[in-house]
Design an enzyme around this catalytic site. Structure first.
Site: not given
Ligand code: GLP
Length: 249
Positions: A75, A146, A151
Protein backbone atom coordinates in the site's frame (compact mmCIF):
# COMPACT_ATOMS: atom_id res chain seq x y z
CA UNK A 1 -13.67 -25.50 3.89
CA UNK A 2 -12.03 -23.70 6.74
CA UNK A 3 -8.42 -24.17 7.63
CA UNK A 4 -7.07 -22.55 10.72
CA UNK A 5 -3.98 -20.42 10.26
CA UNK A 6 -1.34 -21.85 12.54
CA UNK A 7 0.19 -19.47 15.05
CA UNK A 8 3.83 -19.75 16.02
CA UNK A 9 4.50 -18.08 19.35
CA UNK A 10 8.13 -17.05 19.99
CA UNK A 11 9.82 -15.84 23.18
CA UNK A 12 10.44 -12.45 21.56
CA UNK A 13 10.31 -10.65 18.23
CA UNK A 14 14.04 -11.05 17.63
CA UNK A 15 13.71 -14.83 17.66
CA UNK A 16 10.61 -14.75 15.44
CA UNK A 17 12.41 -12.53 12.93
CA UNK A 18 15.55 -14.68 12.96
CA UNK A 19 13.55 -17.81 12.17
CA UNK A 20 11.31 -16.27 9.52
CA UNK A 21 14.24 -14.50 7.83
CA UNK A 22 16.15 -17.80 7.62
CA UNK A 23 13.05 -19.48 6.14
CA UNK A 24 12.63 -16.68 3.62
CA UNK A 25 16.31 -16.80 2.60
CA UNK A 26 15.89 -20.51 1.92
CA UNK A 27 12.71 -19.91 -0.09
CA UNK A 28 14.35 -17.21 -2.21
CA UNK A 29 17.39 -19.42 -2.86
CA UNK A 30 15.27 -22.42 -3.85
CA UNK A 31 13.03 -20.38 -6.18
CA UNK A 32 16.09 -18.73 -7.74
CA UNK A 33 17.68 -22.18 -8.15
CA UNK A 34 14.61 -23.25 -10.11
CA UNK A 35 15.53 -20.53 -12.61
CA UNK A 36 13.13 -17.70 -11.86
CA UNK A 37 12.92 -14.59 -9.67
CA UNK A 38 11.32 -14.87 -6.24
CA UNK A 39 8.30 -12.57 -5.93
CA UNK A 40 7.82 -11.02 -2.49
CA UNK A 41 4.93 -8.97 -1.14
CA UNK A 42 6.19 -6.51 1.47
CA UNK A 43 4.63 -4.58 4.34
CA UNK A 44 5.34 -1.37 6.24
CA UNK A 45 4.63 -0.16 9.78
CA UNK A 46 6.70 -0.61 12.93
CA UNK A 47 6.17 -4.38 13.03
CA UNK A 48 8.41 -5.45 10.12
CA UNK A 49 11.36 -3.25 11.22
CA UNK A 50 13.26 -5.97 13.13
CA UNK A 51 12.51 -8.40 10.31
CA UNK A 52 14.00 -6.07 7.69
CA UNK A 53 17.02 -5.52 9.95
CA UNK A 54 17.51 -9.29 10.02
CA UNK A 55 17.19 -9.54 6.21
CA UNK A 56 19.87 -6.84 5.87
CA UNK A 57 22.09 -8.75 8.31
CA UNK A 58 21.69 -11.96 6.27
CA UNK A 59 22.44 -10.02 3.10
CA UNK A 60 25.63 -8.55 4.58
CA UNK A 61 26.65 -12.00 5.77
CA UNK A 62 26.36 -13.26 2.18
CA UNK A 63 23.38 -15.49 3.02
CA UNK A 64 20.65 -13.66 1.08
CA UNK A 65 20.72 -11.88 -2.26
CA UNK A 66 17.92 -9.74 -3.68
CA UNK A 67 19.52 -9.67 -7.14
CA UNK A 68 16.82 -12.00 -8.45
CA UNK A 69 13.93 -10.82 -6.28
CA UNK A 70 10.88 -8.84 -7.40
CA UNK A 71 8.84 -6.98 -4.76
CA UNK A 72 5.33 -5.57 -4.47
CA UNK A 73 4.40 -3.42 -1.51
CA UNK A 74 0.92 -3.65 -0.06
CA UNK A 75 0.00 0.00 0.00
CA UNK A 76 0.81 3.71 -0.09
CA UNK A 77 -0.83 6.82 1.33
CA UNK A 78 -2.74 8.87 -1.23
CA UNK A 79 -1.28 12.31 -1.75
CA UNK A 80 2.24 11.49 -0.52
CA UNK A 81 5.06 11.60 -3.03
CA UNK A 82 8.01 9.21 -2.82
CA UNK A 83 10.20 11.83 -1.14
CA UNK A 84 7.78 12.47 1.77
CA UNK A 85 9.47 10.91 4.83
CA UNK A 86 6.25 9.15 5.91
CA UNK A 87 5.56 7.74 2.44
CA UNK A 88 5.97 3.99 2.15
CA UNK A 89 8.38 4.60 -0.72
CA UNK A 90 10.69 6.46 1.68
CA UNK A 91 10.12 3.85 4.41
CA UNK A 92 11.14 0.97 2.15
CA UNK A 93 14.25 2.79 0.90
CA UNK A 94 15.28 3.62 4.46
CA UNK A 95 14.50 0.29 6.10
CA UNK A 96 15.37 -2.26 3.40
CA UNK A 97 15.97 -1.38 -0.25
CA UNK A 98 18.77 1.11 0.45
CA UNK A 99 20.78 -1.65 2.14
CA UNK A 100 20.44 -4.64 -0.19
CA UNK A 101 21.24 -5.55 -3.81
CA UNK A 102 17.72 -5.33 -5.26
CA UNK A 103 17.61 -3.86 -8.80
CA UNK A 104 15.53 -0.65 -8.73
CA UNK A 105 13.36 -1.86 -11.60
CA UNK A 106 12.28 -4.91 -9.55
CA UNK A 107 10.65 -2.74 -6.86
CA UNK A 108 6.92 -1.99 -7.07
CA UNK A 109 5.01 0.27 -4.66
CA UNK A 110 1.66 1.92 -5.45
CA UNK A 111 2.12 5.58 -6.42
CA UNK A 112 0.22 7.90 -4.08
CA UNK A 113 0.37 10.80 -6.53
CA UNK A 114 -1.33 9.34 -9.60
CA UNK A 115 -4.36 11.10 -11.06
CA UNK A 116 -5.98 8.08 -12.71
CA UNK A 117 -6.19 5.84 -9.65
CA UNK A 118 -8.32 3.03 -11.16
CA UNK A 119 -5.92 2.70 -14.12
CA UNK A 120 -2.92 2.67 -11.79
CA UNK A 121 -4.53 -0.02 -9.59
CA UNK A 122 -5.43 -2.19 -12.59
CA UNK A 123 -1.86 -1.87 -13.89
CA UNK A 124 -0.50 -2.85 -10.43
CA UNK A 125 -2.62 -6.01 -10.45
CA UNK A 126 -1.46 -6.83 -13.98
CA UNK A 127 2.21 -6.37 -13.03
CA UNK A 128 1.72 -8.85 -10.16
CA UNK A 129 0.07 -11.34 -12.52
CA UNK A 130 2.76 -10.87 -15.17
CA UNK A 131 5.42 -11.59 -12.53
CA UNK A 132 3.73 -14.95 -11.93
CA UNK A 133 1.96 -14.01 -8.70
CA UNK A 134 3.38 -13.51 -5.21
CA UNK A 135 5.42 -16.36 -3.71
CA UNK A 136 5.63 -14.94 -0.20
CA UNK A 137 3.53 -12.17 1.33
CA UNK A 138 4.60 -10.42 4.55
CA UNK A 139 1.84 -8.80 6.63
CA UNK A 140 1.38 -6.79 9.80
CA UNK A 141 -2.01 -6.27 11.41
CA UNK A 142 -3.67 -2.99 12.29
CA UNK A 143 -5.74 -2.50 15.44
CA UNK A 144 -8.86 -2.69 13.25
CA UNK A 145 -7.74 -6.13 12.06
CA UNK A 146 -6.70 -4.77 8.71
CA UNK A 147 -4.09 -6.30 6.43
CA UNK A 148 -2.59 -3.79 4.01
CA UNK A 149 -5.13 -1.00 4.41
CA UNK A 150 -8.16 -3.29 4.07
CA UNK A 151 -10.29 -1.69 6.75
CA UNK A 152 -13.49 -3.28 8.14
CA UNK A 153 -15.95 -3.85 5.32
CA UNK A 154 -13.29 -4.71 2.72
CA UNK A 155 -14.69 -7.61 0.71
CA UNK A 156 -12.82 -10.91 0.55
CA UNK A 157 -12.47 -10.57 -3.22
CA UNK A 158 -11.36 -6.90 -3.19
CA UNK A 159 -8.48 -5.91 -5.45
CA UNK A 160 -5.96 -3.05 -5.47
CA UNK A 161 -7.99 0.15 -5.09
CA UNK A 162 -8.44 3.49 -3.34
CA UNK A 163 -9.48 2.99 0.29
CA UNK A 164 -10.57 5.30 3.09
CA UNK A 165 -8.59 4.97 6.32
CA UNK A 166 -10.43 4.06 9.52
CA UNK A 167 -10.28 6.72 12.28
CA UNK A 168 -8.40 4.25 14.54
CA UNK A 169 -5.77 3.68 11.83
CA UNK A 170 -5.32 7.44 11.36
CA UNK A 171 -5.02 7.90 15.13
CA UNK A 172 -2.31 5.23 15.28
CA UNK A 173 -0.41 7.03 12.51
CA UNK A 174 -0.81 10.51 14.05
CA UNK A 175 2.43 10.57 16.13
CA UNK A 176 4.56 9.75 13.06
CA UNK A 177 2.86 12.52 11.10
CA UNK A 178 3.11 15.06 13.93
CA UNK A 179 -0.67 15.24 14.44
CA UNK A 180 -3.90 13.71 13.19
CA UNK A 181 -4.54 16.60 10.82
CA UNK A 182 -1.44 15.62 8.82
CA UNK A 183 -2.42 11.95 8.37
CA UNK A 184 -3.76 11.22 4.88
CA UNK A 185 -7.41 10.20 4.76
CA UNK A 186 -7.04 7.71 1.91
CA UNK A 187 -4.58 5.20 0.54
CA UNK A 188 -4.08 2.80 -2.34
CA UNK A 189 -4.02 -0.77 -1.05
CA UNK A 190 -3.82 -4.23 -2.50
CA UNK A 191 -7.16 -5.91 -1.84
CA UNK A 192 -7.92 -8.93 0.34
CA UNK A 193 -8.31 -10.96 -2.85
CA UNK A 194 -4.89 -9.82 -4.09
CA UNK A 195 -3.26 -10.76 -0.77
CA UNK A 196 -5.02 -14.13 -0.49
CA UNK A 197 -3.63 -15.20 -3.89
CA UNK A 198 -0.08 -15.20 -2.47
CA UNK A 199 1.19 -18.76 -2.26
CA UNK A 200 2.64 -18.35 1.25
CA UNK A 201 1.76 -15.70 3.85
CA UNK A 202 3.41 -14.68 7.13
CA UNK A 203 1.65 -12.23 9.45
CA UNK A 204 3.81 -10.66 12.18
CA UNK A 205 2.52 -9.19 15.44
CA UNK A 206 4.34 -8.03 18.56
CA UNK A 207 3.28 -6.68 21.94
CA UNK A 208 0.20 -6.88 24.12
CA UNK A 209 -1.61 -4.15 22.17
CA UNK A 210 -2.00 -6.69 19.34
CA UNK A 211 -3.08 -9.66 21.52
CA UNK A 212 -6.84 -9.09 21.25
CA UNK A 213 -6.92 -8.55 17.49
CA UNK A 214 -4.54 -11.48 16.85
CA UNK A 215 -6.86 -13.72 18.83
CA UNK A 216 -9.90 -12.44 16.96
CA UNK A 217 -8.23 -12.88 13.57
CA UNK A 218 -7.15 -16.45 14.35
CA UNK A 219 -10.08 -17.74 16.39
CA UNK A 220 -13.02 -15.46 15.70
CA UNK A 221 -15.48 -15.70 12.83
CA UNK A 222 -14.23 -15.21 9.29
CA UNK A 223 -15.66 -11.81 8.52
CA UNK A 224 -14.98 -8.74 6.42
CA UNK A 225 -15.07 -6.79 9.71
CA UNK A 226 -11.60 -8.24 10.46
CA UNK A 227 -9.82 -8.66 7.15
CA UNK A 228 -7.01 -10.72 8.74
CA UNK A 229 -9.63 -13.39 9.59
CA UNK A 230 -9.71 -14.29 5.88
CA UNK A 231 -6.28 -15.83 6.43
CA UNK A 232 -8.00 -18.69 8.27
CA UNK A 233 -9.11 -19.91 4.84
CA UNK A 234 -5.67 -19.65 3.23
CA UNK A 235 -3.82 -22.98 2.81
CA UNK A 236 -0.42 -21.60 3.87
CA UNK A 237 -0.78 -18.59 6.17
CA UNK A 238 1.13 -18.47 9.47
CA UNK A 239 1.05 -15.94 12.30
CA UNK A 240 4.52 -15.25 13.79
CA UNK A 241 3.88 -13.62 17.16
CA UNK A 242 5.84 -12.84 20.30
CA UNK A 243 4.69 -14.05 23.72
CA UNK A 244 2.79 -10.79 24.42
CA UNK A 245 0.84 -10.76 21.14
CA UNK A 246 0.16 -14.48 21.55
CA UNK A 247 -0.97 -14.19 25.17
CA UNK A 248 -4.67 -14.77 24.44
CA UNK A 249 -4.31 -17.69 22.03
C1 GLP B 1 -0.43 0.36 8.67
C2 GLP B 1 0.03 -0.51 7.50
C3 GLP B 1 -0.21 -1.97 7.78
C4 GLP B 1 0.36 -2.32 9.14
C5 GLP B 1 -0.34 -1.51 10.21
C6 GLP B 1 0.16 -1.82 11.61
O1 GLP B 1 -1.80 0.50 8.67
N1 GLP B 1 -0.63 -0.16 6.26
O2 GLP B 1 0.40 -2.75 6.74
O3 GLP B 1 0.22 -3.69 9.38
O4 GLP B 1 -0.09 -0.15 9.94
O5 GLP B 1 1.19 -0.97 11.96
P1 GLP B 1 2.28 -1.30 13.02
O6 GLP B 1 3.10 -2.40 12.46
O7 GLP B 1 3.09 -0.03 13.12
O8 GLP B 1 1.58 -1.67 14.27
Amino acid sequence: MTQSSPARVFADRAEACRILAAELAELVASINASGRPAVLGLATGRTPLPFYAELIRLHRAGQLSFANVVTFNLDEYLGLSADHPESYHAFMRRELFGHVDIPAENIHIPDGTVTDIPAHCAAYEKTIRDAGGIDFQLLGIGRTGHIGFNEPGSPRDSRTRRVELDPITRQDAAPAFGGLENVPTHAISMGCGTILEARKIALLAWGEAKAAIVNEALSGPVTDQVSASFLQQHPDATFYVDADAGARL
